[in-house]
Motif scaffolding. Structure first.
Motif, PDB file in Angstrom:
ATOM      1  N   ILE A 270       0.855  -1.179   0.000  1.00 10.33           N
ATOM      2  CA  ILE A 270       0.000   0.000   0.000  1.00 10.33           C
ATOM      3  C   ILE A 270       0.897   1.237   0.000  1.00 10.33           C
ATOM      4  N   SER A 271       0.479   2.269  -0.742  1.00  8.97           N
ATOM      5  CA  SER A 271       1.217   3.537  -0.796  1.00  8.97           C
ATOM      6  C   SER A 271       0.265   4.665  -0.434  1.00  8.97           C
ATOM      7  N   LEU A 272       0.648   5.454   0.574  1.00  8.66           N
ATOM      8  CA  LEU A 272      -0.194   6.525   1.093  1.00  8.66           C
ATOM      9  C   LEU A 272       0.575   7.837   1.050  1.00  8.66           C
ATOM     10  N   MET A 273      -0.123   8.968   0.981  1.00 12.10           N
ATOM     11  CA  MET A 273       0.579  10.240   0.916  1.00 12.10           C
ATOM     12  C   MET A 273      -0.277  11.405   1.415  1.00 12.10           C
ATOM     13  N   ILE A 274       0.422  12.473   1.764  1.00 15.69           N
ATOM     14  CA  ILE A 274      -0.185  13.780   1.991  1.00 15.69           C
ATOM     15  C   ILE A 274       0.606  14.784   1.141  1.00 15.69           C
ATOM     16  N   TYR A 275       0.136  16.035   1.054  1.00 13.43           N
ATOM     17  CA  TYR A 275       0.790  17.046   0.229  1.00 13.43           C
ATOM     18  C   TYR A 275       1.751  17.901   1.047  1.00 13.43           C
ATOM     19  N   GLY A 276       2.801  18.368   0.369  1.00  6.85           N
ATOM     20  CA  GLY A 276       3.691  19.363   0.934  1.00  6.85           C
ATOM     21  C   GLY A 276       3.366  20.733   0.370  1.00  6.85           C
TER      22      GLY A 276
END
Length: 241
Positions: free
Chosen positions: A45-51
């Motif tokens: 699984i690959s998860l992210m938030i923004y910079g």
């Protein structure tokens, strides 16, 4: 054991890591680089938030996804102000909760920047989920800015880089086993940017993910087993609260 890789801000063509179960993007990385990492590390699984610099990847800000899988960052699930349980995805015995919040603590367009008012909304969201017993404990939180805990950094870190006090409140209320953040580049400072937070006989790790951190996590005992970064030896500052 769960292998976790968290990345942010600086792109590397070579990582001394062969695979992972979870890939976490903590902001300011291109869709192409995260695609490269997914192909290399083969995460489940690959998860992210923004910079704060990710706005450039969107021509239309109305199409910035705040949840679910991204059309811009292919294969990555956005977890801005969200919390998910990876128990079934990872096929593990115990629940493993991950939450995230996007942006730098500064002035600018959301979700690439946020204010204390925005952080309060995130705090309320988590509070409602806890009140309705949808969550108990949070294993991992990912953000771009660090939480504004006291005595983390020296005086030459700017006020905005020191982080939000509301996010610090979230840290203390949920005291995750691991909190990954980015935004502060180790190569621009000689300060220690990785912390062991001690509170009520518990330990939490606040880890700078620039350019990456690898963590081996015992999801059954809820313990951090190993931490590796670009530096040969990860140095920690111990904070007692």
């Amino acid at each position: 054991m769960i292998d976790i890789v968290a990345v942010s801000d600086e792109e590397r063509s070579y990582l001394n890591i062969k695979k992972c179960d979870i890939l976490l993007g903590c902001g300011d990385l291109s869709p192409g680089y995260l695609d490269f990492l997914m192909n290399k590390l083969k995460p489940k699984i690959s998860l992210m938030i923004y910079g704060n610099h990710d706005k450039k990847y969107f021509q239309n800000l109305f199409k910035v996804e705040l949840s679910d899988y991204s059309n811009t960052y292919k294969g990555l699930k956005i977890i801005h102000q969200d919390i998910i349980n990876l128990k079934e995805i990872l096929n593990i015995k115990k629940s493993l909760y991950i939450s995230g919040f996007s942006g730098a603590y500064s002035y600018g367009k959301k979700p690439f920047h946020f204010s204390e008012k925005d952080a309060k909304i995130f705090k309320r969201i988590l509070g409602r989920k806890k009140a309705f017993k949808l969550i108990k404990d949070i294993d991992i939180i990912i953000t771009h800015s660090p939480p504004g805990l006291e005595n983390l950094f020296e005086k030459n870190i700017s006020a905005f880089h020191k982080g939000s006090s509301i996010m610090a409140n979230i840290y203390m209320k949920y005291f995750p086993k691991i909190w990954f953040y980015g935004h502060i580049h180790p190569r621009y400072t000689d300060q220690i940017l990785n912390f062991r937070i001690h509170y009520k006989n518990k330990i939490s790790y606040l880890l700078n993910s620039v350019p990456y951190k690898y963590v081996r996590y015992d999801e059954e005992k809820k313990e951090v087993v190993e931490i590796i970064g670009e530096e040969k030896t990860v140095k920690f500052k111990d904070i007692f609260l």
